[in-house]
Design a protein around this motif. Structure first.
Motif, mmCIF file in Angstrom:
data_model
loop_
_atom_site.group_PDB
_atom_site.id
_atom_site.type_symbol
_atom_site.label_atom_id
_atom_site.label_comp_id
_atom_site.label_asym_id
_atom_site.label_seq_id
_atom_site.Cartn_x
_atom_site.Cartn_y
_atom_site.Cartn_z
ATOM 1 N N LEU A 1 78.511 46.708 -19.632
ATOM 2 C CA LEU A 1 77.706 47.926 -19.483
ATOM 3 C C LEU A 1 77.428 48.210 -18.007
ATOM 4 O O LEU A 1 77.528 49.357 -17.551
ATOM 5 C CB LEU A 1 76.390 47.788 -20.251
ATOM 6 N N LEU B 1 75.682 51.449 -24.796
ATOM 7 C CA LEU B 1 77.084 51.113 -25.075
ATOM 8 C C LEU B 1 77.564 51.814 -26.343
ATOM 9 O O LEU B 1 78.692 52.298 -26.410
ATOM 10 C CB LEU B 1 77.240 49.598 -25.229
ATOM 11 N N TYR C 1 83.276 46.226 -27.861
ATOM 12 C CA TYR C 1 82.892 46.542 -26.478
ATOM 13 C C TYR C 1 83.684 45.691 -25.496
ATOM 14 O O TYR C 1 84.191 46.189 -24.485
ATOM 15 C CB TYR C 1 81.387 46.327 -26.273
#
Length: 486
Positions: free
Chosen positions: A394, A87, A100
């Motif tokens: 992810l 990531l 994220y």
């Protein structure tokens, strides 16, 4: 305004200033491989290894199964960190889970994370570390018996207040304390490891005979044991909070993870073996401060050295937790998800004093109302809820956007394992040992909806909130930070 209106309320030059600030941050890539390894390992080795062993053993029921939990926790932390490393090479911004979740899922879930992190997760982490510091600081004054909880909690509260003063007044002093106390924690662990190896060489292996006897098979008990073990590994994701400051993040991030986490895992296993070599399982379970009991049995009259080293170690760890606590808060405020006052700095000391004072106040409330083990359980419940959300992001990028440039790829089975573990860690204790507190936490997380839509989505900012912000600025002597101040 109380919540930052991005682009619309900034001055005509603000976008230029911000872009220049970002360029400066990107140019200051000073964290190399050795520094990255130190940051991960130094953050991970805190209070957990001195407090959690008895609770892992308590929930698992046998020495051998508790050692398996410690090894499994290390493996899970490794898998999680490797997933985060990918990531970090896709989204090369500082901020960890917050950034994220923001970039993958959007504003609303990112706000829920920031809201929960700033009000619950970070203060809970600080409260737990300070409680462990207090246990070890007062243990020498109550030999042969458990320390009174009132004394422990007052000492932990004093620790938080001292840290607040240090971090609000002087950044250099805070960083110096972190560096000095990191050496103390490594020294304490090495003494325990060497002492344990000597005991094993002398044949003290009684605790490991019939090591799986009385092992529990309850999924909820195993989940809570994981919570206690994983608390000691917390910090495996810290390098992702400073991605913008890494030299060659695409190389440094995965390499630092691959060095630091196996190193810490081996150290933790050796320390647990040493505890079990010196104490019977029943003695370990009855100890309020495991390392102090170990010192009494192995070092004799020099046992005070262990107590001192562990107290210094946990104080240093709590200082590190406190020092880095404002990062998510600042970035969330920058993105318009938190009140502006929490992103401001003291005009003379140049420290993020409002964020530090807020974290301090929340931590004091948690110390008054909870114990070490309960705080760790609820901290871990929330943390793994958001870890699972981040890992699912992810997986989404891997499946839906494989064309995104990424210099490091983790096999897809690894984030799948971490996601399954996260779901298990969130659900197992609720299903097997339901507690009303878990419901309160879930309700708290989703109570952010009430704040998000009026304050962030529709930007409805009542005048009284603006006046409160202004008065707080004047009272605390703080002002918005300029990113190109230096």
């Amino acid at each position: 305004s109380t919540m930052r209106k991005r682009k619309t309320t900034d001055s005509p030059h603000s976008s230029t200033d911000l872009s220049e600030g970002k360029e400066k941050l990107r140019l200051k890539q000073e964290v190399g491989l050795i520094s990255g390894v130190s940051l991960i390992a130094g953050t991970m080795i805190g209070s957990g290894i001195f407090m959690s062993p008895e609770w892992v053993l308590h929930h698992m029921g046998s020495p051998a199964s508790s050692l398996l939990i410690w090894a499994a926790c290390g493996l899970l932390a490794m898998f999680g960190a490797l997933s985060y490393a990918e990531l970090g090479t896709i989204i090369k911004e500082s901020g960890g889970e917050y950034i994220y979740i923001l970039r993958i899922f959007g504003s609303f879930p990112a706000f829920l994370f920031a809201y929960t992190s700033v009000i619950l997760v970070r203060p809970a982490g600080l409260a737990a570390v300070c409680l462990s510091f207090a246990e070890y600081a007062v243990a020498p004054f109550y030999p042969g018996c458990s320390s009174p909880q009132v004394v422990v909690k007052c000492t932990a509260a004093a620790c938080i207040l001292l840290l607040t003063i240090i971090n609000c007044l002087n950044v250099r002093l805070a960083t110096s304390i972190m560096n000095i106390f990191t050496a103390a924690k490594l020294l304490a662990l090495l003494v325990i490891v060497v002492g344990g190896l000597v005991l094993l060489a002398k044949g003290q292996t009684q605790s490991f005979q019939n090591g799986f006897q009385n092992m529990t098979t309850s999924i909820g008990a195993v989940g809570v044991a994981f919570y206690q073990g994983l608390w000691s590994y917390d910090g495996w994701n810290n390098l992702n909070y400073v991605t913008e400051e890494l030299k060659k993040p695409e190389v440094t991030l995965p390499r630092a993870v691959m060095i630091a986490i196996p190193l810490v895992t081996c150290l933790y296993l050796l320390v647990n073996v040493s505890y079990l070599a010196a104490m019977t399982p029943s003695e370990l379970l009855s100890s309020g401060a495991v390392a102090v009991t170990w010192g009494d049995k192995v070092l004799g009259s020099w046992a005070w050295l262990i107590s001192l080293s562990v107290a210094l170690s946990t104080f240093g760890s709590s200082n590190g937790t406190f020092f880095s606590g404002g990062r998510v808060c600042y970035i969330a405020a920058r993105e318009g998800h938190m009140p502006d006052i929490l992103s401001m700095a003291h005009v003379r000391c140049l420290t993020p004093s409002p964020a530090l004072l807020f974290t301090s106040a929340m931590s004091l409330i948690m110390i008054i109302s909870g114990s070490f083990t309960s705080i760790v359980n609820f901290f871990s419940f929330i943390a793994w809820f958001f870890y699972g959300m981040t890992i699912s992001g992810l997986l989404y990028l891997k499946i839906k956007k494989p064309e995104l440039p990424r210099s490091y790829k983790v096999p897809i089975i690894i984030p799948i394992i971490v996601l399954v573990a996260a779901v298990y860690l969130v659900l197992a204790p609720i299903i097997d040992q339901p507690q009303i507190e878990f419901l309160y936490i879930v309700l708290f997380i989703f109570s952010g909806v009430i704040l998000y839509f009026p304050l962030v989505r529709f930007k409805c900012h009542p005048r009284f909130l603006q006046r409160i912000t202004l008065h707080l600025q004047l009272f605390l002597e703080v002002a918005p930070t300029a990113r190109d101040a230096n």
